[in-house]
Design a protein around this motif. Sequence first.
Motif, PDB file in Angstrom:
ATOM      1  N   THR A 100       0.805  -1.223   0.000  1.00 22.34           N
ATOM      2  CA  THR A 100       0.000   0.000   0.000  1.00 22.34           C
ATOM      3  C   THR A 100       0.841   1.277   0.000  1.00 22.34           C
ATOM      4  N   PHE A 101       2.160   1.129   0.118  1.00 25.75           N
ATOM      5  CA  PHE A 101       3.075   2.270   0.040  1.00 25.75           C
ATOM      6  C   PHE A 101       4.072   2.011  -1.082  1.00 25.75           C
ATOM      7  N   SER A 137       4.192   7.997  -4.700  1.00 25.20           N
ATOM      8  CA  SER A 137       3.115   8.302  -3.756  1.00 25.20           C
ATOM      9  C   SER A 137       2.003   9.139  -4.381  1.00 25.20           C
ATOM     10  N   GLU A 203       2.379  -0.929  11.658  1.00 27.97           N
ATOM     11  CA  GLU A 203       1.187  -0.572  10.895  1.00 27.97           C
ATOM     12  C   GLU A 203       0.055  -0.086  11.795  1.00 27.97           C
ATOM     13  N   SER A 285       6.850   5.313   9.739  1.00 30.31           N
ATOM     14  CA  SER A 285       5.889   5.119   8.661  1.00 30.31           C
ATOM     15  C   SER A 285       4.876   6.245   8.729  1.00 30.31           C
ATOM     16  N   MET A 287       1.509   7.760   7.476  1.00 26.63           N
ATOM     17  CA  MET A 287       0.274   7.344   6.816  1.00 26.63           C
ATOM     18  C   MET A 287      -0.161   8.306   5.718  1.00 26.63           C
ATOM     19  N   ILE A 290       0.421   6.951   2.160  1.00 28.20           N
ATOM     20  CA  ILE A 290      -0.196   5.712   1.691  1.00 28.20           C
ATOM     21  C   ILE A 290      -0.791   5.926   0.301  1.00 28.20           C
ATOM     22  N   THR A 318       2.695  -0.753   5.453  1.00 30.06           N
ATOM     23  CA  THR A 318       3.728   0.085   6.051  1.00 30.06           C
ATOM     24  C   THR A 318       4.607   0.738   5.002  1.00 30.06           C
ATOM     25  N   LEU A 319       5.079   1.926   5.331  1.00 29.37           N
ATOM     26  CA  LEU A 319       6.080   2.626   4.525  1.00 29.37           C
ATOM     27  C   LEU A 319       7.479   2.102   4.838  1.00 29.37           C
TER      28      LEU A 319
END
Length: 381
Positions: A100-101, A137, A203, A285, A287, A290, A318-319
């Motif tokens: 998701t990142f 991103s 996360e 990380s 958010m 994301i 997580t980033l």
Amino acid sequence: MPHDAAKASLIGRVWLPDQDGPALVRVADNRLIDISRHAATSAQLCADSGLIARLSQLDGPDLGPLDSILLNTPEGTRDRNRPWLLPPIDLQAVKAAGVTFAISMLERVIEERARGDAGAAAAIRSEIVRLVGDDLSRLKPGSPEAMALKEVLIRQGVWSQYLEVGIGPDAEIFTKAQPMASVGTGMLAGLHRASTWNNPEPEVVLVVAPDGRIVGATLGNDVNLRDVEGRSALLLGKAKDNNASCALGPFIRLFDAGFTLDHVRKMELSLDVTGPDGFVMKGASNMAKISRDPADLASQMLGPHHQYPDGAVLFLGTLFAPVQDRGAPGKGFTHAYGDIVVVAAPELGALVNQMAPSDECPPWQFGTTALMRNLARRGLL
């Protein structure tokens, strides 16, 4: 605890030795109040908007100061005649969203191309970043721009299943653990002995009611075996779902006027790893970076095509992707048994676990059948 714990709506679970079972609790003035007679399970309370609205009014036995119960939680020093803290969820399905990142997506591509070889990852990482860049991103998954990039990458010969779920229309949603199988703060977290390249994944975890409402959040560590997943994505179950490999907590913070999904969207998570060898690693990380909105991820998990009658929790990804060497140069990061891992955010507090071989962590024995029998015996059903 959250930085504004005095006004936060916090629920959790505690093991009661005299009942040989768990109690649902709310936090009030740093004390834990047993509210099991109002809702026997975390899943039940999170599904009931009326109970959530009246949380501060739900009464019950005072189990004592949070600090003393938390101190009694670690397995090695636990007094089994006194209460200890449990993970804050019970019957909810435990799901996770992957890739998701952008940085996480690139690391998954690297794992795949390295076939689980940490030593080969550095060279592959340079190649991927040269072709793709390291900041995707701003690219909306599934958009015309994302599909155009997909075509370019296919022509370059670097397309991957991880890029598909990273910038394509469909999110990766997988099962992280079975209901009742997670561990909470202060407990051992498990690593499969077969893995020699693994890492923590700090996360935010959404708490979702059966009707799809997002009702709160907690912290999670989606412990990941990078070498196992890198060998084949079909080994995701072995890479992600092992005894004690899903850590959540310390509490669920329910949404209210002072804490909403917008706070989750802006949340900054920190990660600290301290090893028995003196090794220290810090990470974060954000958010805000994301690629998919948390509400979109929740709607892809639960909806007309998939229901969860006991609700679900969803790790948001997580980033953080560690590349700091631990040991030989170029070998990257991997856990050592005994590592202390702290995942924290000002709004949610801190989740603390010590890493251990999964077969040396306490085995999961108290499942749904045991819970139902215990609650029935206590007259809570």
